[in-house]
Write an enzyme that holds these catalytic residues in place. Sequence first.
Site, PDB file in Angstrom:
ATOM      1  CD  GLU A  61      -2.802  -1.210  -0.058  1.00  9.48           C
ATOM      2  OE1 GLU A  61      -3.043  -0.175  -0.706  1.00  9.48           O
ATOM      3  OE2 GLU A  61      -3.180  -2.333  -0.421  1.00  9.48           O
ATOM      4  CG  HIS A  64      -0.989   1.192  -4.412  1.00  7.19           C
ATOM      5  ND1 HIS A  64      -0.847   0.920  -5.748  1.00  7.19           N
ATOM      6  CD2 HIS A  64      -1.511   0.065  -3.850  1.00  7.19           C
ATOM      7  CE1 HIS A  64      -1.256  -0.328  -5.985  1.00  7.19           C
ATOM      8  NE2 HIS A  64      -1.654  -0.860  -4.858  1.00  7.19           N
ATOM      9  CG  ASP A 168      -3.165  -2.978  -7.144  1.00  7.22           C
ATOM     10  OD1 ASP A 168      -3.944  -2.084  -6.764  1.00  7.22           O
ATOM     11  OD2 ASP A 168      -2.364  -3.553  -6.401  1.00  7.22           O
TER      12      ASP A 168
HETATM   13 ZN    ZN Z   1      -2.670  -2.651  -4.564  1.00  4.45          ZN
END
Ligand code: ZN
Length: 361
Positions: A61, A64, A168
């Site tokens: 995370e 991202h 994703d």
């Molecule tokens: Zn992800």
Amino acid sequence: MTNGSFHLGTYAGIPLKLHWTFSLTFLLVLIIGLVNKDTFLEISIIFGFIIVMFFCVVLHEYGHALMARRFKVKTIDIILSPIGGLARLERLPSKPIQEFYIAIAGPSVNALLAGLIAIILFAASKPIIIDMGIPVSEANSWEGYLSLVLILNLGLFVFNLIPAFPMDGGRILRSLLSIKIGKMRSTIIAAYIGYFFAAAFIIYSFISHNYILSAIGLFVIIMARGELSSAKHEHFLQHNDVNLTGLKNEHLFTSTSKMYEVISIYHDDKDKYFLVQKEDGSYGAITEKTIKKVIKAQQFNDDILDHIEELALGITVERTLQQALTIMEQNKSPYLVFHGEERPYLVEKVKIFRFMHGRRS
Ligand code: ZN
């Protein structure tokens, strides 16, 4: 504790939160362990593995979030729950290629971790033990344990690349298509590919009696529908030349107005929020919440000034519905005041929504 989440700390300027349902994972492992008469050590090893697993998810995370930061997109927080992690971005990046980089940054972290572990094992001349049959609690050597963490990261990498929302892979697919054929059409294609995977998950779950896959399938369908509807909203707003002027509230009260005047219009009209011009020329608002309170307390003869509130967002210069909606959603404000031709006007969020749905159907 806010919204059912524990604040674990703020790292790299991004709050990390743990959803309360996360504790259920440990409870479940404990119950299964006790039923199987596992030893304290075996249960502790599994607990340790869950913590390692979620640490890998956290790093994913942050992948991202930190990539988003490069494109000046802030991350509100990162929330961990038993079904995974979520980096809540303040907004979507404007360019498809940026969405692509942000989406691929997460799985890349897992690929990197897997590669790193492989290098460590290789440097120590230890074998990578790939045997899905070994329970975590029986990984009794450090190379066995590291091998499991490696497999875990490979698993996270592959699972997240499945081209279906909310994985994703869905975003990667949509962003790549967007570069060529625009967001609306690529979202439709990505959503239908998501439906296909969801159907495959559900069918396979019945064959294999692994019903968790059915739950994932249903989740994919819900997320795909959500993506479709928000892409339709965006498309509508971009291709219809409408602005706030057509949806504004006309009424303007002055500092000498009384509350019963507001209430009578509140009852007759569809308006729920009202603009008030004060003596010094500045503006304030009367909100629906205030009106209801005044009605309940029967304070009809009160001066409007006794109940006036500061404008939630000041007076903006935004004129398009899309800009206005974005600002209201970001600030969780039910209304916005914008500069009109002769004076400021108030516009309500629900009216914009109602307008969009009315026009599209
Ligand atoms: Zn992800």
